[in-house]
Design a protein around this motif. Sequence first.
Motif, short mmCIF file in Angstrom:
data_model
loop_
_atom_site.label_atom_id
_atom_site.label_comp_id
_atom_site.label_asym_id
_atom_site.label_seq_id
_atom_site.Cartn_x
_atom_site.Cartn_y
_atom_site.Cartn_z
N ARG A 103 16.42 23.33 17.26
CA ARG A 103 16.99 23.90 18.46
C ARG A 103 17.42 22.79 19.42
N GLU A 104 16.59 21.78 19.53
CA GLU A 104 16.89 20.69 20.45
C GLU A 104 18.12 19.89 20.01
N VAL A 105 18.22 19.64 18.72
CA VAL A 105 19.30 18.77 18.24
C VAL A 105 20.60 19.55 18.04
N PHE A 106 20.51 20.70 17.38
CA PHE A 106 21.74 21.42 17.05
C PHE A 106 21.99 22.62 17.96
N GLY A 107 20.99 23.00 18.78
CA GLY A 107 21.14 24.21 19.59
C GLY A 107 21.19 25.45 18.73
N LEU A 108 20.42 25.42 17.65
CA LEU A 108 20.44 26.53 16.70
C LEU A 108 19.03 27.12 16.56
N ASN A 109 18.94 28.46 16.67
CA ASN A 109 17.66 29.10 16.39
C ASN A 109 17.53 29.28 14.88
N CYS A 110 16.34 29.00 14.37
CA CYS A 110 16.20 29.06 12.93
C CYS A 110 14.74 29.28 12.55
N ARG A 111 14.53 29.53 11.28
CA ARG A 111 13.20 29.50 10.71
C ARG A 111 13.15 28.36 9.71
N ILE A 112 12.00 27.76 9.55
CA ILE A 112 11.85 26.68 8.57
C ILE A 112 10.90 27.19 7.49
N ILE A 113 11.34 27.12 6.25
CA ILE A 113 10.43 27.46 5.15
C ILE A 113 10.36 26.28 4.21
N ASP A 114 9.47 26.35 3.24
CA ASP A 114 9.40 25.27 2.26
C ASP A 114 10.49 25.49 1.21
N ASP A 115 11.21 24.42 0.93
CA ASP A 115 12.21 24.48 -0.14
C ASP A 115 11.48 24.79 -1.44
N PRO A 116 11.83 25.91 -2.11
CA PRO A 116 11.09 26.28 -3.32
C PRO A 116 11.21 25.24 -4.44
N GLU A 117 12.23 24.42 -4.39
CA GLU A 117 12.40 23.41 -5.43
C GLU A 117 11.58 22.16 -5.15
N THR A 118 11.57 21.73 -3.89
CA THR A 118 11.01 20.41 -3.59
C THR A 118 9.87 20.44 -2.57
N GLY A 119 9.69 21.56 -1.90
CA GLY A 119 8.65 21.63 -0.88
C GLY A 119 9.03 20.99 0.43
N THR A 120 10.24 20.46 0.51
CA THR A 120 10.70 19.86 1.77
C THR A 120 11.15 20.99 2.71
N PRO A 121 11.32 20.69 4.01
CA PRO A 121 11.71 21.75 4.95
C PRO A 121 13.08 22.32 4.59
N LEU A 122 13.20 23.64 4.66
CA LEU A 122 14.47 24.29 4.41
C LEU A 122 14.81 25.10 5.65
N VAL A 123 15.96 24.83 6.23
CA VAL A 123 16.34 25.46 7.49
C VAL A 123 17.09 26.75 7.22
N ILE A 124 16.57 27.85 7.71
CA ILE A 124 17.25 29.14 7.58
C ILE A 124 17.75 29.53 8.97
N PRO A 125 19.06 29.47 9.21
CA PRO A 125 19.56 29.81 10.54
C PRO A 125 19.24 31.26 10.86
N ALA A 126 18.87 31.51 12.12
CA ALA A 126 18.58 32.87 12.55
C ALA A 126 19.87 33.68 12.51
N ALA A 127 19.77 34.92 12.03
CA ALA A 127 20.96 35.75 11.91
C ALA A 127 21.11 36.61 13.16
N ARG A 128 22.19 36.39 13.89
CA ARG A 128 22.42 37.13 15.11
C ARG A 128 22.67 38.60 14.79
N GLN A 129 23.37 38.84 13.68
CA GLN A 129 23.72 40.21 13.34
C GLN A 129 22.87 40.72 12.19
N ALA A 130 21.61 40.27 12.16
CA ALA A 130 20.75 40.63 11.05
C ALA A 130 20.66 42.14 10.87
#
Lengths: 356, 268
Positions: free
Chosen positions: B236-263
């Motif tokens: 949020r601070e760097v990109f101004g984007l609301n998101c969720r962070i999950i573990d990348d199922p392949e590597t376990g590294t952070p995976l950024v899922i942008p929040a869906a405004r029109q979910a």
Amino acid sequence: MSRLTVEPTGLSPTAYVLRGPRDASVRFDRRVLLMCSLLVAVMVAVFLTSLAVGDYTISAADVVRTLFGNPPDPLADFIVNGRRLPRVLVAFLVGGALGASGAVFQSLSRNPLGSPDVIGFTSGASAGAVFVILVAGGGMLQVAGGAVTGGVVTAVAVYLLAYKRGVQGFRLILVGIAAGAMLTSGVHYLLMRAELIQAASAQVWLTGSLNTRAWDHVTAVGIGVAVIAPLLAVLSRPMRMIEMGDDAATGLGVDAERVRLGMLIAATVLAAISVAAAGPIAFIALAAPHLARRLTGAAGAAVGSAALMGAALLGASDLVAQWVLPSPLPVGVVTVCIGGLYLVWLLAREGRRNHV
Amino acid sequence: MSEPRLHGNDLTLAYDERVISRGLSVSIPDGSFTVIVGPNACGKSTLLRALARMLKPSAGAVHLDGQLITRYSTKEAARRLGLLPQSSVAPEGITVADLVSRGRYPHQRLFRQWSAADTEAVAEAMANTGVTDLRHRRVDELSGGQRQRVWLAMVLAQQTPILLLDEPTTFLDIAHQIEVLDLCHDLHVSHGRTLVAVLHDLNHACRYASHLIAMRDGEIVAQGAPGAIVDETLVREVFGLNCRIIDDPETGTPLVIPAARQALSTSS
């Protein structure tokens, strides 16, 4: 001491490297070498024909004997060594200088239409010479001086105007075109106001001619070319790197701005020498690098083959200008016709092949 | 522990009057795959260009191997540090092998134009990037992905311990992006080279980087291992984007899922 060896580099089917003692190595391309030898052969043929043919025809055997200081008669000695030899040598030197200069400008401006005109050099030289002929008055030496002064002043002005954190090719072209257009209209203004006879003599100079070129021309042009050639040889390798963009070249260890300035100076001096010796001969600087590249199949604008092509082209054009046509013409008229037609034909053929 | 091979101190970076960064200090850990991320125009490419000596800082200095980078001759610097610029031009009609061979320029001299080491380096670079079979093709006939691999091969042939890559995945489709990044990963892991890349895709950055530098408005907001620094607040601070962070199922590294405004509207 180890001997010279030749081995393929594997970079292309025709790429080789020549190895000498102490790790010295020089890359060359078999096809480029072959085509350059062909150009030299053409130059030899043009050379011998130029010396033999004329109002007073001399046999090839007599030409060779005269050249080696054993003339059949004094008249042959005078005609070959005094008249025809300096003329053909000036043609080769000027043609070579123009070809090399054009190759440098095409490489630096990354534009296939690059030539000394890009930085307004030719129009500056024309304006300088026409000013001397029509306004200041003066002999051939003064006219040559006026041309060189006009050309160099214009080139420096264009370089400085285009300078902004280094010089980019496209900015150079735009400023050069603008300066060239202004100077050309200046030339027209001077011609309009001049007396008819003077205007005619200025017009002959503007066409470019090798008439009455003598040994002092050969010496002057020869010294200039001999001074610039090593600079071109050293700088042409880094110059080829700049063709990939300044960042890529700098990343590979090329001081882009310095190399570009050095090459601009070298190419401008070559253009200045040619224009001083023979007037602004059109088209050689533009066409020779293209023709050389099609012939050798090499990428980019190679200075060496372009110089050989320019020399062969101007030598042959002068031969045509003098003797093939019903009445002799200034060589500038012929270079436009030969070079222009050949280039149009090549590009048209190339274009068609790419589209089908 | 001695200082890293490549670092910049108190850099002020500007194009003419336009200041991009002020008082920026950055260290590139030796042997890392450092990735610089941030929104458009945050100064990440500018920083890379300064590290690569393409841009002269108006204040501060970049050091390479314990010395001011400007103290090296440009050729010597090019033997230590290679750059893949954002845009390069292939000279008309040049072949792949010829272009790759130009990477050997800093190792050559006027009368030492081709050595056995050159042959080897070019062959290895082409093999590593999978362009060996293309070597006699003309670069202008290749696809975008192939072309990018050829440029990469050229920088590899330079055989520098440090490699700077300015957006190496731009203009590539997803498969080619991954291919290029896998290649970078191999270079960093098996060849022990230090890589610094500017990337646009935050998820790629998280997956491949060993060291992440997040920038905004010409400043470094956070740096460290992606797993340690990337969270919802940082994005949020760097990109101004609301998101969720999950573990990348392949590597376990952070995976950024942008929040869906029109979910709601799209899922219903």
